[in-house]
Design a protein around this motif. Structure first.
Motif, PDB file in Angstrom:
ATOM      1  N   UNK B  11     -19.235  -1.197  24.184  1.00 30.76           N
ATOM      2  CA  UNK B  11     -18.941  -0.260  23.122  1.00 30.76           C
ATOM      3  C   UNK B  11     -18.558  -0.979  21.847  1.00 30.76           C
ATOM      4  N   UNK B  12     -18.624  -2.297  21.888  1.00 30.01           N
ATOM      5  CA  UNK B  12     -18.438  -3.064  20.669  1.00 30.01           C
ATOM      6  C   UNK B  12     -17.001  -3.388  20.307  1.00 30.01           C
ATOM      7  N   UNK B  13     -16.146  -3.461  21.322  1.00 33.36           N
ATOM      8  CA  UNK B  13     -14.803  -3.947  21.017  1.00 33.36           C
ATOM      9  C   UNK B  13     -14.895  -5.475  20.889  1.00 33.36           C
ATOM     10  N   UNK B  14     -13.815  -6.179  21.037  1.00 34.83           N
ATOM     11  CA  UNK B  14     -13.837  -7.623  20.804  1.00 34.83           C
ATOM     12  C   UNK B  14     -14.703  -8.357  21.828  1.00 34.83           C
ATOM     13  N   UNK B  15     -15.123  -9.520  21.456  1.00 30.41           N
ATOM     14  CA  UNK B  15     -16.001 -10.285  22.342  1.00 30.41           C
ATOM     15  C   UNK B  15     -15.256 -10.739  23.593  1.00 30.41           C
ATOM     16  N   UNK B  16     -16.039 -11.029  24.621  1.00 29.87           N
ATOM     17  CA  UNK B  16     -15.470 -11.377  25.917  1.00 29.87           C
ATOM     18  C   UNK B  16     -15.169 -12.868  26.007  1.00 29.87           C
ATOM     19  N   UNK B  17     -14.198 -13.167  26.814  1.00 28.70           N
ATOM     20  CA  UNK B  17     -13.813 -14.553  27.024  1.00 28.70           C
ATOM     21  C   UNK B  17     -15.014 -15.401  27.418  1.00 28.70           C
ATOM     22  N   UNK B  18     -15.839 -14.861  28.289  1.00 30.42           N
ATOM     23  CA  UNK B  18     -17.009 -15.595  28.769  1.00 30.42           C
ATOM     24  C   UNK B  18     -17.869 -16.106  27.617  1.00 30.42           C
ATOM     25  N   UNK B  19     -18.179 -15.217  26.687  1.00 23.50           N
ATOM     26  CA  UNK B  19     -19.020 -15.590  25.558  1.00 23.50           C
ATOM     27  C   UNK B  19     -18.311 -16.614  24.678  1.00 23.50           C
ATOM     28  N   UNK B  20     -17.045 -16.388  24.488  1.00 21.19           N
ATOM     29  CA  UNK B  20     -16.229 -17.294  23.681  1.00 21.19           C
ATOM     30  C   UNK B  20     -16.261 -18.713  24.250  1.00 21.19           C
ATOM     31  N   UNK B  21     -16.093 -18.811  25.560  1.00 22.59           N
ATOM     32  CA  UNK B  21     -16.091 -20.126  26.195  1.00 22.59           C
ATOM     33  C   UNK B  21     -17.481 -20.759  26.170  1.00 22.59           C
ATOM     34  N   UNK B  22     -18.518 -19.947  26.340  1.00 25.47           N
ATOM     35  CA  UNK B  22     -19.873 -20.479  26.291  1.00 25.47           C
ATOM     36  C   UNK B  22     -20.138 -21.130  24.935  1.00 25.47           C
ATOM     37  N   UNK B  23     -19.686 -20.471  23.902  1.00 27.76           N
ATOM     38  CA  UNK B  23     -19.851 -21.034  22.569  1.00 27.76           C
ATOM     39  C   UNK B  23     -19.199 -22.405  22.457  1.00 27.76           C
ATOM     40  N   UNK B  24     -17.956 -22.505  22.902  1.00 26.40           N
ATOM     41  CA  UNK B  24     -17.254 -23.784  22.833  1.00 26.40           C
ATOM     42  C   UNK B  24     -17.923 -24.836  23.705  1.00 26.40           C
ATOM     43  N   UNK B  25     -18.387 -24.441  24.882  1.00 21.48           N
ATOM     44  CA  UNK B  25     -19.033 -25.405  25.771  1.00 21.48           C
ATOM     45  C   UNK B  25     -20.272 -25.986  25.119  1.00 21.48           C
ATOM     46  N   UNK B  26     -21.061 -25.136  24.493  1.00 19.96           N
ATOM     47  CA  UNK B  26     -22.252 -25.627  23.809  1.00 19.96           C
ATOM     48  C   UNK B  26     -21.871 -26.653  22.753  1.00 19.96           C
ATOM     49  N   UNK B  27     -20.926 -26.277  21.919  1.00 19.55           N
ATOM     50  CA  UNK B  27     -20.542 -27.180  20.839  1.00 19.55           C
ATOM     51  C   UNK B  27     -19.998 -28.509  21.377  1.00 19.55           C
ATOM     52  N   UNK B  28     -19.168 -28.428  22.397  1.00 19.72           N
ATOM     53  CA  UNK B  28     -18.601 -29.659  22.939  1.00 19.72           C
ATOM     54  C   UNK B  28     -19.678 -30.522  23.583  1.00 19.72           C
ATOM     55  N   UNK B  29     -20.623 -29.877  24.256  1.00 20.34           N
ATOM     56  CA  UNK B  29     -21.702 -30.642  24.891  1.00 20.34           C
ATOM     57  C   UNK B  29     -22.635 -31.249  23.848  1.00 20.34           C
ATOM     58  N   UNK B  30     -22.744 -30.589  22.707  1.00 22.72           N
ATOM     59  CA  UNK B  30     -23.541 -31.174  21.624  1.00 22.72           C
ATOM     60  C   UNK B  30     -22.893 -32.445  21.100  1.00 22.72           C
ATOM     61  N   UNK B  31     -21.562 -32.415  21.098  1.00 23.22           N
ATOM     62  CA  UNK B  31     -20.853 -33.563  20.536  1.00 23.22           C
ATOM     63  C   UNK B  31     -20.794 -34.729  21.509  1.00 23.22           C
ATOM     64  N   UNK B  32     -20.681 -34.392  22.810  1.00 25.57           N
ATOM     65  CA  UNK B  32     -20.458 -35.460  23.778  1.00 25.57           C
ATOM     66  C   UNK B  32     -20.711 -34.924  25.176  1.00 25.57           C
ATOM     67  N   UNK B  33     -21.658 -35.548  25.857  1.00 29.86           N
ATOM     68  CA  UNK B  33     -21.927 -35.133  27.220  1.00 29.86           C
ATOM     69  C   UNK B  33     -20.628 -35.231  28.024  1.00 29.86           C
ATOM     70  N   UNK B  34     -20.386 -34.233  28.853  1.00 28.37           N
ATOM     71  CA  UNK B  34     -19.084 -34.215  29.491  1.00 28.37           C
ATOM     72  C   UNK B  34     -19.146 -33.407  30.788  1.00 28.37           C
ATOM     73  N   UNK B  35     -18.070 -33.339  31.487  1.00 22.64           N
ATOM     74  CA  UNK B  35     -18.024 -32.574  32.734  1.00 22.64           C
ATOM     75  C   UNK B  35     -16.912 -31.539  32.655  1.00 22.64           C
TER      76      UNK B  35
END
Lengths: 127, 127
Positions: B11-35
DNA sequence: GAATGAACAGGTTGTTCATAA
DNA sequence: TTATGAACAACCTGTTCATTC
């Protein structure tokens, strides 16, 4: 036998819709005594630019919560010679306004926190 | 018999934690391969000022999602003469980086939208 | 203990149905 | 149709347990 009363703690991500709606309900009720669907209409208009359309059940849940919190109480009105079954207006209890102010103060902090979190995310991921 | 495939719409309330974390994971993986847990440490540090502490399962869920989306793929490494069972590094698939950029673009809009919603709430309730 | 993973539990939220005038 | 309410289902997320080194 024993009820499993393990509480789940929030890990502090963004605030929940329920709390968000409670905040708006309080403010709207402070401005003008009103009933459920009327408030929902107002909210729908307010949030339209942001693509957020709360459901009526979400709104009612928030309303019941405020009653349970002791902030509001129900005031059924059966409009004579009207088309509707009933309207349920809500008004503040004796101590309701005070409690409401406390709640709003908490929510202000929550909103500020969430705003910070989102701005941080924008900075971190879209530099 | 039939699986109940009714999708629930947002219904368009705030974004979900899952999406938020996916965004950060992408950015961090772009910067440095990691686990996994290494990334979680980084996130925990980043979000500490905002009182947000994601759990390790939330982080793994987000990571699996990215694999399912075809953006990342697993690269297990069993470190020789090490204390750990295994490490799972993640790297972008062939088309992963492109897809990741598309996802990030979406999320940028989401974040802007959420920021607007929160600012509106602050304006409406704390004038 | 560090790391990954999965099962489970609880809460939240969206959909649907019921009821009344 | 407007209004309230409740049941239900789906989803998300936090806790816990299992496993390996």
């Amino acid at each position: 036998m024993e009820k499993d009363e393990r509480k789940r703690e929030s890990r502090g991500f963004l605030l929940k819709q329920r709390a968000f709606l409670k905040l708006y309900l309080i403010t709207l009720m402070q401005q003008k005594k009103s009933y459920g669907l009327q408030v929902l209409d107002t909210l729908t208009e307010t949030f339209k630019p942001y693509g957020y359309q709360p459901t009526h059940s979400a709104m009612y849940e928030a309303l019941y919560d405020l009653v349970e919190d002791g902030i509001l109480h129900r005031q059924e009105i059966i409009p004579p010679n009207e088309r509707f079954k009933k309207l349920v207006y809500y008004e503040f209890t004796n101590n309701g306004l005070n409690q409401a102010e406390v709640y709003k103060k908490q929510l202000k902090e929550e909103l500020d926190r969430c705003q910070g979190l989102i701005q941080q995310a924008i900075r971190d991921n879209f530099a």
